[in-house]
Design a protein around this motif. Structure first.
Motif, PDB file in Angstrom:
ATOM      1  N   GLN A 244       0.843  -1.203   0.000  1.00 19.14           N
ATOM      2  CA  GLN A 244       0.000   0.000   0.000  1.00 19.14           C
ATOM      3  C   GLN A 244       0.878   1.252   0.000  1.00 19.14           C
ATOM      4  O   GLN A 244       0.613   2.205  -0.728  1.00 19.14           O
ATOM      5  N   GLU A 245       1.921   1.231   0.837  1.00 17.19           N
ATOM      6  CA  GLU A 245       2.858   2.356   0.905  1.00 17.19           C
ATOM      7  C   GLU A 245       3.548   2.565  -0.440  1.00 17.19           C
ATOM      8  O   GLU A 245       3.685   3.694  -0.917  1.00 17.19           O
ATOM      9  N   LEU A 246       3.977   1.468  -1.052  1.00 22.05           N
ATOM     10  CA  LEU A 246       4.647   1.555  -2.353  1.00 22.05           C
ATOM     11  C   LEU A 246       3.729   2.139  -3.425  1.00 22.05           C
ATOM     12  O   LEU A 246       4.153   2.970  -4.220  1.00 22.05           O
ATOM     13  N   LYS A 247       2.497   1.684  -3.442  1.00 20.65           N
ATOM     14  CA  LYS A 247       1.539   2.204  -4.427  1.00 20.65           C
ATOM     15  C   LYS A 247       1.397   3.717  -4.286  1.00 20.65           C
ATOM     16  O   LYS A 247       1.425   4.447  -5.278  1.00 20.65           O
ATOM     17  N   ALA A 248       1.266   4.186  -3.056  1.00 20.70           N
ATOM     18  CA  ALA A 248       1.125   5.625  -2.815  1.00 20.70           C
ATOM     19  C   ALA A 248       2.378   6.369  -3.268  1.00 20.70           C
ATOM     20  O   ALA A 248       2.284   7.427  -3.898  1.00 20.70           O
TER      21      ALA A 248
ATOM     22  N   LEU B  61      -4.758   8.056 -10.933  1.00 18.98           N
ATOM     23  CA  LEU B  61      -4.837   6.758 -10.263  1.00 18.98           C
ATOM     24  C   LEU B  61      -4.918   6.924  -8.755  1.00 18.98           C
ATOM     25  O   LEU B  61      -4.412   7.889  -8.200  1.00 18.98           O
ATOM     26  N   THR B  62      -5.566   5.952  -8.109  1.00 18.02           N
ATOM     27  CA  THR B  62      -5.558   5.872  -6.656  1.00 18.02           C
ATOM     28  C   THR B  62      -4.881   4.568  -6.263  1.00 18.02           C
ATOM     29  O   THR B  62      -4.674   3.684  -7.112  1.00 18.02           O
TER      30      THR B  62
ATOM     31  N   GLU C 129       8.908  -5.363 -12.033  1.00 17.17           N
ATOM     32  CA  GLU C 129       7.845  -6.047 -12.784  1.00 17.17           C
ATOM     33  C   GLU C 129       6.471  -5.628 -12.286  1.00 17.17           C
ATOM     34  O   GLU C 129       5.607  -5.256 -13.066  1.00 17.17           O
ATOM     35  N   THR C 130       6.271  -5.719 -10.964  1.00 20.98           N
ATOM     36  CA  THR C 130       4.979  -5.383 -10.347  1.00 20.98           C
ATOM     37  C   THR C 130       5.233  -4.720  -8.999  1.00 20.98           C
ATOM     38  O   THR C 130       6.355  -4.706  -8.504  1.00 20.98           O
ATOM     39  N   VAL C 131       4.180  -4.214  -8.396  1.00 17.98           N
ATOM     40  CA  VAL C 131       4.300  -3.657  -7.043  1.00 17.98           C
ATOM     41  C   VAL C 131       4.754  -4.762  -6.086  1.00 17.98           C
ATOM     42  O   VAL C 131       5.583  -4.544  -5.212  1.00 17.98           O
TER      43      VAL C 131
END
Length: 84
Positions: free
Chosen positions: A6-10, A21-22, A70-72
């Motif tokens: 979640q932290e990485l996405k933010a 994006l959210t 590659e991905t989060v």
């Protein structure tokens, strides 16, 4: 681990100015480059800087970077394994 993802996405959204994006829009397993989020090489450089500033992790091998970004989820796994 979900707290880290979640932290990485933010951080990704903020770092790359992905204002449309959210955190909820990003899936942990969506590819960051190519057909997924569609990031480019400039974005990769910004992610490398973010890893260094936020987590004290330096990437020097471009091949390693491809796997890490590659991905989060792959980023989160790498951070967990290499965080200082």
């Amino acid at each position: 681990m979900s707290e880290l993802t979640q932290e990485l996405k933010a951080k990704i959204i903020t770092q790359l100015n992905l204002e449309d994006l959210t955190v909820d829009d990003l899936d942990d397993h969506t590819p960051l480059f190519g057909d997924g989020l569609g990031l480019d090489s400039i974005d990769a450089l910004e992610l490398i800087v973010m890893l260094d500033k936020s987590y004290g992790i330096k990437l020097s091998d471009p091949k390693e970077g491809r796997k890490v970004f590659e991905t989060v989820q792959t980023m989160a796994d790498f951070i967990e394994a290499n965080r200082k």
